[in-house]
Design a protein around this motif. Structure first.
Motif, mmCIF file in Angstrom:
data_model
loop_
_atom_site.group_PDB
_atom_site.id
_atom_site.type_symbol
_atom_site.label_atom_id
_atom_site.label_comp_id
_atom_site.label_asym_id
_atom_site.label_seq_id
_atom_site.Cartn_x
_atom_site.Cartn_y
_atom_site.Cartn_z
ATOM 1 N N MET A 1 0.848 -1.171 0.000
ATOM 2 C CA MET A 1 0.000 0.000 0.000
ATOM 3 C C MET A 1 0.893 1.234 0.000
ATOM 4 S SD MET A 1 -2.600 1.350 2.964
ATOM 5 C CE MET A 1 -2.889 -0.296 3.482
ATOM 6 N N LYS A 2 0.531 2.179 -0.799
ATOM 7 C CA LYS A 2 1.293 3.419 -0.877
ATOM 8 C C LYS A 2 0.382 4.576 -0.495
ATOM 9 C CE LYS A 2 4.079 6.238 -3.922
ATOM 10 N NZ LYS A 2 4.630 6.426 -5.239
ATOM 11 N N LEU A 3 0.785 5.312 0.519
ATOM 12 C CA LEU A 3 0.043 6.490 0.942
ATOM 13 C C LEU A 3 0.688 7.723 0.336
ATOM 14 C CD1 LEU A 3 -0.463 5.599 4.706
ATOM 15 C CD2 LEU A 3 -2.117 5.393 2.868
ATOM 16 N N SER A 4 -0.089 8.770 0.188
ATOM 17 C CA SER A 4 0.427 10.004 -0.400
ATOM 18 C C SER A 4 1.417 10.695 0.538
ATOM 19 C CB SER A 4 -0.728 10.960 -0.713
ATOM 20 O OG SER A 4 -1.257 11.490 0.486
ATOM 21 N N ASP A 5 2.240 11.549 -0.034
ATOM 22 C CA ASP A 5 3.164 12.353 0.770
ATOM 23 C C ASP A 5 2.397 13.242 1.745
ATOM 24 O OD1 ASP A 5 5.283 11.281 -0.648
ATOM 25 O OD2 ASP A 5 5.545 13.033 -1.942
ATOM 26 N N GLY A 6 1.160 13.543 1.402
ATOM 27 C CA GLY A 6 0.334 14.374 2.270
ATOM 28 C C GLY A 6 0.104 13.756 3.634
ATOM 29 N N ILE A 7 0.077 12.435 3.713
ATOM 30 C CA ILE A 7 -0.095 11.766 5.008
ATOM 31 C C ILE A 7 1.090 12.085 5.913
ATOM 32 C CG2 ILE A 7 -0.166 9.519 6.171
ATOM 33 C CD1 ILE A 7 -2.775 10.242 4.825
ATOM 34 N N GLU A 8 2.283 11.929 5.405
ATOM 35 C CA GLU A 8 3.466 12.223 6.214
ATOM 36 C C GLU A 8 3.463 13.681 6.656
ATOM 37 O OE1 GLU A 8 8.334 11.844 6.132
ATOM 38 O OE2 GLU A 8 7.240 11.785 4.230
ATOM 39 N N GLN A 9 3.174 14.578 5.728
ATOM 40 C CA GLN A 9 3.161 16.003 6.070
ATOM 41 C C GLN A 9 2.083 16.309 7.102
ATOM 42 O OE1 GLN A 9 3.054 18.426 2.524
ATOM 43 N NE2 GLN A 9 4.701 17.273 1.561
ATOM 44 N N ALA A 10 0.896 15.772 6.914
ATOM 45 C CA ALA A 10 -0.201 16.020 7.844
ATOM 46 C C ALA A 10 0.118 15.473 9.234
ATOM 47 C CB ALA A 10 -1.494 15.405 7.306
ATOM 48 N N LEU A 11 0.686 14.275 9.299
ATOM 49 C CA LEU A 11 1.027 13.692 10.595
ATOM 50 C C LEU A 11 2.118 14.487 11.313
ATOM 51 C CD1 LEU A 11 0.857 9.915 9.678
ATOM 52 C CD2 LEU A 11 -0.613 11.118 11.318
ATOM 53 N N HIS A 12 3.146 14.889 10.579
ATOM 54 C CA HIS A 12 4.217 15.672 11.219
ATOM 55 C C HIS A 12 3.708 17.035 11.677
ATOM 56 C CE1 HIS A 12 7.877 13.282 11.085
ATOM 57 N NE2 HIS A 12 7.420 12.777 9.932
ATOM 58 N N CYS A 13 2.890 17.671 10.864
ATOM 59 C CA CYS A 13 2.365 18.991 11.251
ATOM 60 C C CYS A 13 1.394 18.865 12.422
ATOM 61 C CB CYS A 13 1.718 19.683 10.060
ATOM 62 S SG CYS A 13 2.952 20.270 8.870
ATOM 63 N N ALA A 14 0.563 17.841 12.424
ATOM 64 C CA ALA A 14 -0.360 17.644 13.541
ATOM 65 C C ALA A 14 0.413 17.379 14.830
ATOM 66 C CB ALA A 14 -1.318 16.489 13.242
ATOM 67 N N THR A 15 1.482 16.600 14.740
ATOM 68 C CA THR A 15 2.299 16.329 15.915
ATOM 69 C C THR A 15 3.007 17.597 16.388
ATOM 70 O OG1 THR A 15 2.602 14.058 15.139
ATOM 71 C CG2 THR A 15 4.110 14.824 16.845
ATOM 72 N N LEU A 16 3.462 18.409 15.456
ATOM 73 C CA LEU A 16 4.077 19.693 15.808
ATOM 74 C C LEU A 16 3.060 20.589 16.523
ATOM 75 C CD1 LEU A 16 6.645 21.469 15.519
ATOM 76 C CD2 LEU A 16 5.731 22.240 13.328
ATOM 77 N N MET A 17 1.837 20.640 15.991
ATOM 78 C CA MET A 17 0.796 21.462 16.630
ATOM 79 C C MET A 17 0.378 20.890 17.982
ATOM 80 S SD MET A 17 -1.580 22.724 13.461
ATOM 81 C CE MET A 17 -1.402 21.276 12.420
ATOM 82 N N ALA A 18 0.524 19.582 18.163
ATOM 83 C CA ALA A 18 0.188 18.959 19.449
ATOM 84 C C ALA A 18 1.113 19.464 20.564
ATOM 85 C CB ALA A 18 0.265 17.443 19.339
ATOM 86 N N ALA A 19 2.278 19.929 20.198
ATOM 87 C CA ALA A 19 3.239 20.433 21.185
ATOM 88 C C ALA A 19 3.099 21.935 21.434
ATOM 89 C CB ALA A 19 4.663 20.108 20.720
ATOM 90 N N LEU A 20 2.214 22.591 20.692
ATOM 91 C CA LEU A 20 2.044 24.040 20.860
ATOM 92 C C LEU A 20 1.553 24.387 22.260
ATOM 93 C CD1 LEU A 20 0.220 25.288 17.625
ATOM 94 C CD2 LEU A 20 2.344 26.205 18.560
ATOM 95 N N PRO A 21 2.034 25.497 22.824
ATOM 96 C CA PRO A 21 1.452 25.975 24.074
ATOM 97 C C PRO A 21 -0.008 26.383 23.862
ATOM 98 C CG PRO A 21 3.570 27.018 23.650
ATOM 99 C CD PRO A 21 3.202 26.260 22.409
ATOM 100 N N GLU A 22 -0.771 26.385 24.927
ATOM 101 C CA GLU A 22 -2.198 26.744 24.887
ATOM 102 C C GLU A 22 -2.412 28.058 24.143
ATOM 103 O OE1 GLU A 22 -6.221 26.260 25.649
ATOM 104 O OE2 GLU A 22 -4.655 24.883 26.290
ATOM 105 N N GLY A 23 -3.332 28.055 23.185
ATOM 106 C CA GLY A 23 -3.682 29.263 22.445
ATOM 107 C C GLY A 23 -2.747 29.602 21.306
ATOM 108 N N GLY A 24 -1.661 28.850 21.159
ATOM 109 C CA GLY A 24 -0.708 29.130 20.086
ATOM 110 C C GLY A 24 -1.218 28.671 18.735
#
Length: 172
Positions: A1-24
């Motif tokens: 199975m091959k997933l799009s590059d968008g999956i990797e980008q979305a997961l990394h960005c979501a994880t980055l946003m998960a570390a944001l301070p409150e309200g950031g």
């Protein structure tokens, strides 16, 4: 199975946003630069995450993105389904019934064994993705970090994190 590059980008960005301070908030441009990816391509996936209710979007020059739910309430499957859609990776077209001399329809009452096996694999794949949250990824990262990754993230947030302009007429 091959997933799009968008999956990797979305997961990394979501994880980055998960570390944001409150309200950031983070802009798409800042996240694209952080990961050295195309801003326009990333925007497409951030919009899909927003549409799925995973991200909150703050419009305007001080706007950006942040998670719409707590990191322990967003699974990898949530992100994959938002970007790729809910359809299974394998879609049986019943080609066993094609050809110059197909068998009669009465021979095809049971589901195709190949389709059944592929759907079992899809269920297992989705079960695994459903079991991992963004909070789990952050915990794994923190456990393996010697401080270098955290320092990089803090420096990035110091430079790029936005806070929305306070509402001058709050309704309370």
């Amino acid at each position: 199975m091959k997933l799009s590059d968008g999956i990797e980008q979305a997961l990394h960005c979501a994880t980055l946003m998960a570390a944001l301070p409150e309200g950031g908030l983070l802009s798409a441009k800042a996240m694209a630069e952080f990961h050295d990816v195309s801003t326009s391509y990333l925007l497409k996936h951030l919009q899909a995450l927003s549409k799925a209710g995973l991200l909150h979007t703050e419009p305007g020059p001080r706007g950006g993105y942040r998670l719409a739910r707590a990191p322990d309430q967003i699974t990898l499957l949530d992100v994959v389904l938002a970007v790729e859609g809910p359809e299974p990776a394998f879609r049986c077209k019943e080609i066993r019934q094609n050809g110059p001399n197909p068998l009669p329809a009465s021979q095809f009452k049971a589901p195709c064994q190949i389709n059944a096996a592929m759907l079992r694999a899809e269920r297992a794949y989705r079960t695994e993705l459903r079991a991992v949250t963004l909070a789990d990824l952050l915990a794994d990262l923190a456990a393996a970090d010697d401080g270098t990754i955290a320092a990089r993230g803090c420096a990035f947030f110091d430079q790029h994190m936005r806070r929305p302009k306070p509402d001058p007429n709050p309704t309370t």
